[in-house]
Write a protein that holds these residues in place. Sequence first.
Motif, PDB file in Angstrom:
ATOM      1  N   ILE A 152      -7.428 -13.516  -9.638  1.00 50.51           N
ATOM      2  CA  ILE A 152      -7.457 -12.064  -9.411  1.00 50.51           C
ATOM      3  C   ILE A 152      -7.480 -11.368 -10.771  1.00 50.51           C
ATOM      4  N   PRO A 153      -7.972 -10.117 -10.819  1.00 46.63           N
ATOM      5  CA  PRO A 153      -8.132  -9.469 -12.124  1.00 46.63           C
ATOM      6  C   PRO A 153      -6.802  -9.169 -12.823  1.00 46.63           C
ATOM      7  N   LEU A 154      -6.871  -9.193 -14.146  1.00 42.35           N
ATOM      8  CA  LEU A 154      -5.737  -8.780 -14.972  1.00 42.35           C
ATOM      9  C   LEU A 154      -5.966  -7.312 -15.324  1.00 42.35           C
ATOM     10  N   VAL A 155      -4.997  -6.469 -15.055  1.00 42.96           N
ATOM     11  CA  VAL A 155      -5.121  -5.049 -15.399  1.00 42.96           C
ATOM     12  C   VAL A 155      -3.937  -4.658 -16.284  1.00 42.96           C
ATOM     13  N   SER A 187      -3.850   3.378 -16.924  1.00 41.32           N
ATOM     14  CA  SER A 187      -5.145   3.370 -16.221  1.00 41.32           C
ATOM     15  C   SER A 187      -5.217   4.639 -15.385  1.00 41.32           C
ATOM     16  N   GLY A 188      -6.419   5.103 -15.120  1.00 36.98           N
ATOM     17  CA  GLY A 188      -6.593   6.278 -14.264  1.00 36.98           C
ATOM     18  C   GLY A 188      -5.800   6.103 -12.990  1.00 36.98           C
ATOM     19  N   ARG A 215       3.982   2.732  -9.502  1.00 35.48           N
ATOM     20  CA  ARG A 215       3.862   3.505  -8.255  1.00 35.48           C
ATOM     21  C   ARG A 215       3.335   4.906  -8.541  1.00 35.48           C
ATOM     22  N   ARG A 216       3.815   5.497  -9.637  1.00 37.77           N
ATOM     23  CA  ARG A 216       3.298   6.824 -10.010  1.00 37.77           C
ATOM     24  C   ARG A 216       1.805   6.741 -10.329  1.00 37.77           C
ATOM     25  N   GLY A 217       1.391   5.553 -10.785  1.00 37.00           N
ATOM     26  CA  GLY A 217      -0.025   5.354 -11.122  1.00 37.00           C
ATOM     27  C   GLY A 217      -0.861   4.945  -9.927  1.00 37.00           C
TER      28      GLY A 217
END
Length: 236
Positions: A152-155, A187-188, A215-217
């Motif tokens: 799975i992607p790393l963010v 991140s956006g 969570r805010r993101g």
Amino acid sequence: MKPLFYLLDLLFPPCCAFCQRKLAGESVLPLCSECEASLLSPAGCCPHCGHPLPEDSRDCPACFGRAFAFDGACAASLYRGQLKKAVYRYKYGGEKGLAQPFGRIIALQVKKYPWPSFDAVVPIPLHRKKLSQRGYDQSLLLARAVAEQLKIPLVCGLRRRRETVSQTSLAAAQRWQNVREAFTCVSGSLPQKILLVDDLLTTGATAHFAALAARRGGAAEVYLAVIARSEGYDAT
Ligand SMILES: [Zn+2]
Ligand SMILES: [Zn+2]
């Protein structure tokens, strides 16, 4: 086994990631049987903080049911003995290569849990000042290895917005104060279901505030996986 791997194994025989004992033959985990036996099982651990539960009770002696901003946590093993020494080598001894076996072990632990399928793995970041002192971000390397294993992607969606004193030097209550609002989302917007990765879980304060920022993101489901869970009764 392919000839190249056979040759590499002869030159650099695989070692147990925790105790460094030479491993004989191929195994799923990069651990000797003794260290493999020290891995925690989901059924015997607190679903909130990953601490082993007493045999006769579901009351967690470490978090006492505290409400964390993450939905669940798991650790590969307790922070003691050979694993404690290995984590020390990883963080302070420059043994960056341990990220790979640790990542494999964490990924296999995560698969044992009835957690959602994640959209991304997100490391709990170091402050850049600490990064320049150490030269590498142990949580990022670990998260990258876990992401590869889970496919799975790393963010890298979180950032430490201020420097914090090392948590190891503080008492439990001060740890909560020390990392309060230390993270922000860069991140956006983060994906819905994320797996935070860090090396250690002690009071859960660092991961709690990282999860809050996530969570805010935009993250709706946030879980945490670490290589080692400290043993303790220190959630006050
Ligand atoms: Zn071992
Ligand atoms: Zn707990």
